[in-house]
Motif scaffolding. Structure first.
Motif, PDB file in Angstrom:
ATOM      1  N   THR A 479     107.090  20.551   0.471  1.00 21.50           N
ATOM      2  CA  THR A 479     106.200  19.482   0.913  1.00 21.50           C
ATOM      3  C   THR A 479     106.288  19.312   2.424  1.00 21.50           C
ATOM      4  OG1 THR A 479     107.895  17.794   0.606  1.00 21.50           O
ATOM      5  CG2 THR A 479     106.420  18.225  -1.255  1.00 21.50           C
ATOM      6  N   LYS A 480     105.288  18.633   2.977  1.00 17.78           N
ATOM      7  CA  LYS A 480     105.297  18.271   4.395  1.00 17.78           C
ATOM      8  C   LYS A 480     105.595  16.782   4.502  1.00 17.78           C
ATOM      9  CE  LYS A 480     101.997  20.080   6.885  1.00 17.78           C
ATOM     10  NZ  LYS A 480     100.647  20.441   7.379  1.00 17.78           N
ATOM     11  N   ALA A 481     106.758  16.395   3.925  1.00 17.60           N
ATOM     12  CA  ALA A 481     107.081  14.978   3.784  1.00 17.60           C
ATOM     13  C   ALA A 481     107.241  14.267   5.119  1.00 17.60           C
ATOM     14  CB  ALA A 481     108.353  14.822   2.959  1.00 17.60           C
ATOM     15  N   GLU A 482     107.499  15.027   6.197  1.00 15.92           N
ATOM     16  CA  GLU A 482     107.662  14.383   7.502  1.00 15.92           C
ATOM     17  C   GLU A 482     106.333  13.943   8.095  1.00 15.92           C
ATOM     18  OE1 GLU A 482     106.753  18.662   8.221  1.00 15.92           O
ATOM     19  OE2 GLU A 482     108.041  17.523   6.835  1.00 15.92           O
ATOM     20  N   SER A 483     105.231  14.426   7.535  1.00 18.37           N
ATOM     21  CA  SER A 483     103.907  14.057   8.027  1.00 18.37           C
ATOM     22  C   SER A 483     103.412  12.797   7.322  1.00 18.37           C
ATOM     23  CB  SER A 483     102.920  15.196   7.794  1.00 18.37           C
ATOM     24  OG  SER A 483     103.335  16.371   8.474  1.00 18.37           O
ATOM     25  N   ALA A 484     102.633  12.004   8.047  1.00 16.98           N
ATOM     26  CA  ALA A 484     102.091  10.757   7.482  1.00 16.98           C
ATOM     27  C   ALA A 484     100.762  11.020   6.794  1.00 16.98           C
ATOM     28  CB  ALA A 484     101.925   9.721   8.582  1.00 16.98           C
ATOM     29  N   TYR A 485     100.471  10.217   5.782  1.00 12.24           N
ATOM     30  CA  TYR A 485      99.280  10.419   4.954  1.00 12.24           C
ATOM     31  C   TYR A 485      98.545   9.095   4.775  1.00 12.24           C
ATOM     32  CZ  TYR A 485      96.545  11.649   0.768  1.00 12.24           C
ATOM     33  OH  TYR A 485      95.539  11.863  -0.148  1.00 12.24           O
ATOM     34  N   LEU A 486      97.214   9.150   4.984  1.00  8.33           N
ATOM     35  CA  LEU A 486      96.379   7.965   4.828  1.00  8.33           C
ATOM     36  C   LEU A 486      95.467   8.067   3.612  1.00  8.33           C
ATOM     37  CD1 LEU A 486      95.427   5.218   5.895  1.00  8.33           C
ATOM     38  CD2 LEU A 486      93.870   6.435   7.448  1.00  8.33           C
ATOM     39  N   GLY A 487      94.941   9.274   3.334  1.00 18.05           N
ATOM     40  CA  GLY A 487      94.163   9.466   2.111  1.00 18.05           C
ATOM     41  C   GLY A 487      92.661   9.479   2.277  1.00 18.05           C
ATOM     42  N   ILE A 488      92.182   9.698   3.525  1.00 17.44           N
ATOM     43  CA  ILE A 488      90.746   9.801   3.768  1.00 17.44           C
ATOM     44  C   ILE A 488      90.495  10.895   4.785  1.00 17.44           C
ATOM     45  CG2 ILE A 488      90.080   7.416   3.231  1.00 17.44           C
ATOM     46  CD1 ILE A 488      90.264   6.861   6.277  1.00 17.44           C
ATOM     47  N   ASN A 503      85.380   9.533  -0.422  1.00 18.82           N
ATOM     48  CA  ASN A 503      85.946   8.423  -1.181  1.00 18.82           C
ATOM     49  C   ASN A 503      87.465   8.493  -1.056  1.00 18.82           C
ATOM     50  OD1 ASN A 503      83.511   7.356  -2.290  1.00 18.82           O
ATOM     51  ND2 ASN A 503      83.469   9.060  -3.750  1.00 18.82           N
ATOM     52  N   PRO A 504      88.127   7.406  -0.706  1.00 22.55           N
ATOM     53  CA  PRO A 504      89.596   7.441  -0.609  1.00 22.55           C
ATOM     54  C   PRO A 504      90.217   7.870  -1.926  1.00 22.55           C
ATOM     55  CG  PRO A 504      88.725   5.429   0.356  1.00 22.55           C
ATOM     56  CD  PRO A 504      87.586   6.087  -0.355  1.00 22.55           C
ATOM     57  N   LYS A 505      91.295   8.657  -1.839  1.00 23.96           N
ATOM     58  CA  LYS A 505      92.001   9.076  -3.045  1.00 23.96           C
ATOM     59  C   LYS A 505      92.634   7.854  -3.714  1.00 23.96           C
ATOM     60  CE  LYS A 505      91.693  13.654  -3.145  1.00 23.96           C
ATOM     61  NZ  LYS A 505      92.850  14.495  -2.810  1.00 23.96           N
ATOM     62  N   MET A 506      92.462   7.770  -5.026  1.00 24.57           N
ATOM     63  CA  MET A 506      93.061   6.670  -5.777  1.00 24.57           C
ATOM     64  C   MET A 506      94.562   6.604  -5.507  1.00 24.57           C
ATOM     65  SD  MET A 506      91.227   6.859  -9.495  1.00 24.57           S
ATOM     66  CE  MET A 506      89.502   6.417  -9.718  1.00 24.57           C
ATOM     67  N   GLY A 507      95.057   5.411  -5.223  1.00 21.18           N
ATOM     68  CA  GLY A 507      96.476   5.219  -4.982  1.00 21.18           C
ATOM     69  C   GLY A 507      96.934   5.516  -3.580  1.00 21.18           C
ATOM     70  N   SER A 508      96.041   6.038  -2.731  1.00 25.04           N
ATOM     71  CA  SER A 508      96.413   6.364  -1.354  1.00 25.04           C
ATOM     72  C   SER A 508      96.459   5.090  -0.505  1.00 25.04           C
ATOM     73  CB  SER A 508      95.412   7.339  -0.751  1.00 25.04           C
ATOM     74  OG  SER A 508      94.150   6.694  -0.557  1.00 25.04           O
ATOM     75  N   PRO A 509      97.109   5.126   0.671  1.00 24.80           N
ATOM     76  CA  PRO A 509      97.120   3.946   1.535  1.00 24.80           C
ATOM     77  C   PRO A 509      95.721   3.427   1.860  1.00 24.80           C
ATOM     78  CG  PRO A 509      98.748   5.523   2.287  1.00 24.80           C
ATOM     79  CD  PRO A 509      97.975   6.202   1.204  1.00 24.80           C
ATOM     80  N   ALA A 510      94.777   4.330   2.103  1.00 28.58           N
ATOM     81  CA  ALA A 510      93.417   3.909   2.421  1.00 28.58           C
ATOM     82  C   ALA A 510      92.763   3.210   1.232  1.00 28.58           C
ATOM     83  CB  ALA A 510      92.579   5.110   2.852  1.00 28.58           C
ATOM     84  N   TYR A 511      93.011   3.719   0.034  1.00 25.64           N
ATOM     85  CA  TYR A 511      92.448   3.120  -1.186  1.00 25.64           C
ATOM     86  C   TYR A 511      93.017   1.716  -1.385  1.00 25.64           C
ATOM     87  CZ  TYR A 511      90.805   3.029  -6.060  1.00 25.64           C
ATOM     88  OH  TYR A 511      90.182   2.707  -7.245  1.00 25.64           O
ATOM     89  N   ILE A 512      94.331   1.596  -1.247  1.00 22.08           N
ATOM     90  CA  ILE A 512      94.993   0.304  -1.433  1.00 22.08           C
ATOM     91  C   ILE A 512      94.536  -0.703  -0.369  1.00 22.08           C
ATOM     92  CG2 ILE A 512      97.238  -0.854  -1.378  1.00 22.08           C
ATOM     93  CD1 ILE A 512      98.406   1.786  -2.541  1.00 22.08           C
ATOM     94  N   ALA A 513      94.251  -0.197   0.845  1.00 27.20           N
ATOM     95  CA  ALA A 513      93.833  -1.079   1.939  1.00 27.20           C
ATOM     96  C   ALA A 513      92.375  -1.511   1.812  1.00 27.20           C
ATOM     97  CB  ALA A 513      94.044  -0.381   3.280  1.00 27.20           C
ATOM     98  N   GLY A 514      91.647  -0.960   0.848  1.00 28.07           N
ATOM     99  CA  GLY A 514      90.262  -1.374   0.634  1.00 28.07           C
ATOM    100  C   GLY A 514      89.253  -0.672   1.499  1.00 28.07           C
ATOM    101  N   PRO A 567     104.573   9.407   3.015  1.00 25.40           N
ATOM    102  CA  PRO A 567     104.802  10.839   3.265  1.00 25.40           C
ATOM    103  C   PRO A 567     103.660  11.668   2.681  1.00 25.40           C
ATOM    104  CG  PRO A 567     106.810   9.805   2.474  1.00 25.40           C
ATOM    105  CD  PRO A 567     105.712   8.790   2.306  1.00 25.40           C
ATOM    106  N   SER A 568     103.304  12.714   3.376  1.00 24.18           N
ATOM    107  CA  SER A 568     102.204  13.562   2.934  1.00 24.18           C
ATOM    108  C   SER A 568     102.537  14.237   1.606  1.00 24.18           C
ATOM    109  CB  SER A 568     101.923  14.636   3.984  1.00 24.18           C
ATOM    110  OG  SER A 568     100.976  15.561   3.505  1.00 24.18           O
ATOM    111  N   PRO A 569     101.592  14.245   0.672  1.00 21.55           N
ATOM    112  CA  PRO A 569     101.801  14.946  -0.596  1.00 21.55           C
ATOM    113  C   PRO A 569     101.427  16.425  -0.514  1.00 21.55           C
ATOM    114  CG  PRO A 569      99.713  13.801  -0.682  1.00 21.55           C
ATOM    115  CD  PRO A 569     100.300  13.510   0.678  1.00 21.55           C
ATOM    116  N   ILE A 570     101.041  16.886   0.666  1.00 23.04           N
ATOM    117  CA  ILE A 570     100.564  18.250   0.831  1.00 23.04           C
ATOM    118  C   ILE A 570     101.734  19.231   0.807  1.00 23.04           C
ATOM    119  CG2 ILE A 570      99.276  19.825   2.316  1.00 23.04           C
ATOM    120  CD1 ILE A 570      97.626  17.547   1.060  1.00 23.04           C
ATOM    121  N   TYR A 571     101.553  20.332   0.068  1.00 21.79           N
ATOM    122  CA  TYR A 571     102.560  21.381  -0.026  1.00 21.79           C
ATOM    123  C   TYR A 571     102.177  22.567   0.851  1.00 21.79           C
ATOM    124  CZ  TYR A 571     104.928  19.274  -4.046  1.00 21.79           C
ATOM    125  OH  TYR A 571     105.638  18.435  -4.866  1.00 21.79           O
TER     126      TYR A 571
END
Length: 598
Positions: A479-488, A503-514, A567-571
């Protein structure tokens, strides 16, 4: 008299067959304006009314395309040339009444999309997908067909198709299903061919390049064909002993690939000189693999193909997805892609599937059911695909990868399974059900193994343990856990603002932030976006755990929200030795066998 009677019977049979043949002629006097003139004659009609129609679908596609929208100027006549009455009961068909046993129709077709689904007519070529071009009579679908292409000699046009030649530019098909599955390229094309086990493989190319470019590319095509043959151990028995690639690499084409029983359409705007030598060969690999998997290893849900409604199958994760898994694997095995390029190239597809929220809604079978809505289908209302859909091409591809690696742990491989499926359902041309695929895997690798794979990953939407599977062939998954993730994703406007484009990914910071698609981000933590900077690059200055104050506009009204980065979920996927890890002999041997390295 005894010697004459069999000849008389044969003559009568031939005459009767000819009388029962539906015939078409197509000409292109107004190609500059994308029109064709088509005539069709239906003899020996025994019903009072003959219904003719345009197809709503096309072999290899699963959505509706409504080809009737491009037909106009239709006229109908009887055998003596007298006009006939025509009714239009619905948008797709025409009813012709008052005939004398023969119905002749004439109509104009507009066609200007050169891909695998539609037709294109201009002064460079007549690129014909049959369902998008020719009307048919459903009640006469078992009749043989003859079609004559009135080519433009002033443009040096020639005809290329899987249809068998009668003479000149007249070709035949045994019935409607075969006719509809036989695309045609009419142009000033070039052709190369080679023989494999007594069968001819033809590569037809309509392009603006040189013979030298074609010769170089053809060598890549040959390597691809022969490498795919190694998977199954043999080529299919092509009808009439011939398989034809119909490639158009021209500026006015639309990028596409479409498999057919004994041919395939390959279209691209990329010329061989402008990246097509490397980037177009993947479509060659994918579509030729379909000569086995989907054309002859055929889902029962697609038999017979229906030209009047959308075609739905739950097996596309296998038919399209496993084919997608082999697409680049074949290129690597053929030496057209390096092992490192292949392994690292798995990353995008893996992340797309692994990180999709859609698996909570649909398993691979149910994703396959979505094909009529996504396979070149069009709609005007917004959809939530980012959260509800994973392409069955991609989903099936990563599952094919997992199955291959899991089989290798048992001393088997996916090639062996595909070959067994070919023996049971492809060579015999017995359409399969999904349960047949499960039973065949059980026969190949054991019932417990097969049941676990299908019950966990096909009937449900669980994911295999890819990290341990990759270790079998010495591949790292990190994973690239050191990178930050917003989801859009956002498109920067050059004015310090950015429009959210997904569309923001469900459960992502952007989705939760509205936040939502279409919102205009005006600042993050009080800073605008620098001109020319990509959105992801702008976010790279932040860390997981940082809280962003986001100011944005929605429907012209200013709003503010906060989003806590995660943390980024990207592998990333790469050969383990690239980071200094030494492979064991077992891993080296497993990778060598997987990629067929010399």
């Amino acid at each position: 008299m005894k010697s004459i009677r069999p000849l008389f019977i044969l003559f009568c049979a031939i005459s009767f067959s000819w009388a029962q043949t539906n015939t078409y002629t197509i000409s292109f006097p107004n190609a500059v304006h994308h029109e064709a003139i088509i005539t069709a004659t239906f003899p020996a009609v025994t019903t009072d009314t003959l219904s003719v129609r345009m197809s709503r679908t096309s072999p290899g596609r699963y959505a509706l395309h409504e080809f009737a929208k491009n037909v106009y100027g239709l006229k109908a006549y009887d055998g003596n040339g007298s006009p006939l009455k025509v009714n239009r009961p619905d948008p797709y068909q025409w009813e012709i009444l008052g005939h004398d046993g023969t119905v002749k129709i004439e109509y104009i077709l507009f066609a200007n999309r050169g891909g695998g689904t539609y037709s294109q007519i201009d002064e460079t070529h007549a690129h014909l997908n049959i369902p998008a071009t020719f009307m048919f009579a459903p009640s006469l679908e078992e009749r043989p067909i003859e079609v004559t292409f009135d080519t433009r000699e002033d443009l040096n046009w020639k005809v290329a198709t899987q249809l068998p030649l009668v003479s000149g530019t007249t070709y035949t098909a045994p019935n409607l299903q075969y006719f509809m599955d036989s695309p045609v390229e009419i142009s000033d094309f070039d052709m190369r061919e080679f023989d494999v086990d007594g069968q001819k493989i033809q590569f037809v190319l309509h392009h603006n390049g040189t013979d030298e470019e074609l010769n170089t590319y053809f060598e890549k095509v040959k390597k691809t064909v022969l490498t795919e043959k190694e998977v199954y151990g043999e080529l299919p028995n092509f009808d009439y002993g011939r398989y034809t690639f119909l490639a158009c690499y021209i500026p006015n084409a639309s990028g596409d690939g479409m498999e057919h029983r004994n041919s395939t359409i390959l279209t691209s705007t990329r010329s061989l000189a402008d990246g097509g030598m490397e980037r177009n060969i993947g479509t060659v690999s994918h579509e030729f693999f379909h000569a086995w998997n989907v054309e002859r290893i055929r889902p029962k849900s697609l038999e017979p193909f229906d030209f009047e409604k959308a075609n739905m199958s739950g097996a596309l994760w296998f038919a399209e997805g496993f084919t997608s898994y082999y697409t680049n694997l074949i290129l690597c095995r053929a030496g057209l892609m390096t092992p490192e390029e292949y392994i690292e190239g798995l990353t995008g597809t893996f992340n797309y599937v692994w990180n999709s929220p859609a698996r909570q809604f649909f398993n691979p079978i149910e994703m396959s059911y979505q094909a009529p809505f996504v396979d070149a289908a069009t709609s005007v209302d917004p959809v939530n695909r980012e959260n509800t859909f994973i392409s069955y091409y991609s989903y099936g591809s990563v599952l094919g990868l997992a199955l291959d690696l899991a089989l290798r742990e048992k001393g088997l491989n996916l090639d062996g399974y595909m070959k067994l499926v070919w023996e049971k359902f492809g060579k015999t041309q017995i359409p399969y059900k999904i349960k047949d695929l499960q039973n065949t895997l059980g026969e190949y690798a054991g019932k417990k193994f097969a049941d676990t794979f299908f019950n966990s990953y096909i009937y449900k939407s669980e994911m295999p343990n890819y990290k341990s599977l990759f270790e079998i062939v010495g591949v790292a998954l990190e994973t690239k856990a050191e990178s930050a993730y917003l989801g859009i994703s956002a498109r920067l406007n050059g004015d310090g603002h950015g429009e959210i484009t997904t569309n923001p990914k469900m459960g992502s910071p952007a989705y939760i932030a509205g936040l939502d698609k279409g919102d205009i981000i005006t600042s993050i933590n009080g800073s605008a976006f620098p001109n020319g900077q990509q959105f992801d690059d702008f976010l790279s200055q932040f860390n997981p755990g940082d809280v962003l104050k986001i100011e944005f506009e929605r429907f012209g009204k200013p709003k503010t929200t906060q989003a806590k980065l995660v943390p980024s979920p990207i592998y990333v996927i790469y050969p383990s030795e690239k980071e200094g890890d030494e492979l064991t002999k077992k891993q080296r041997d497993a990778r060598k066998d997987w990629l067929k390295l010399k």
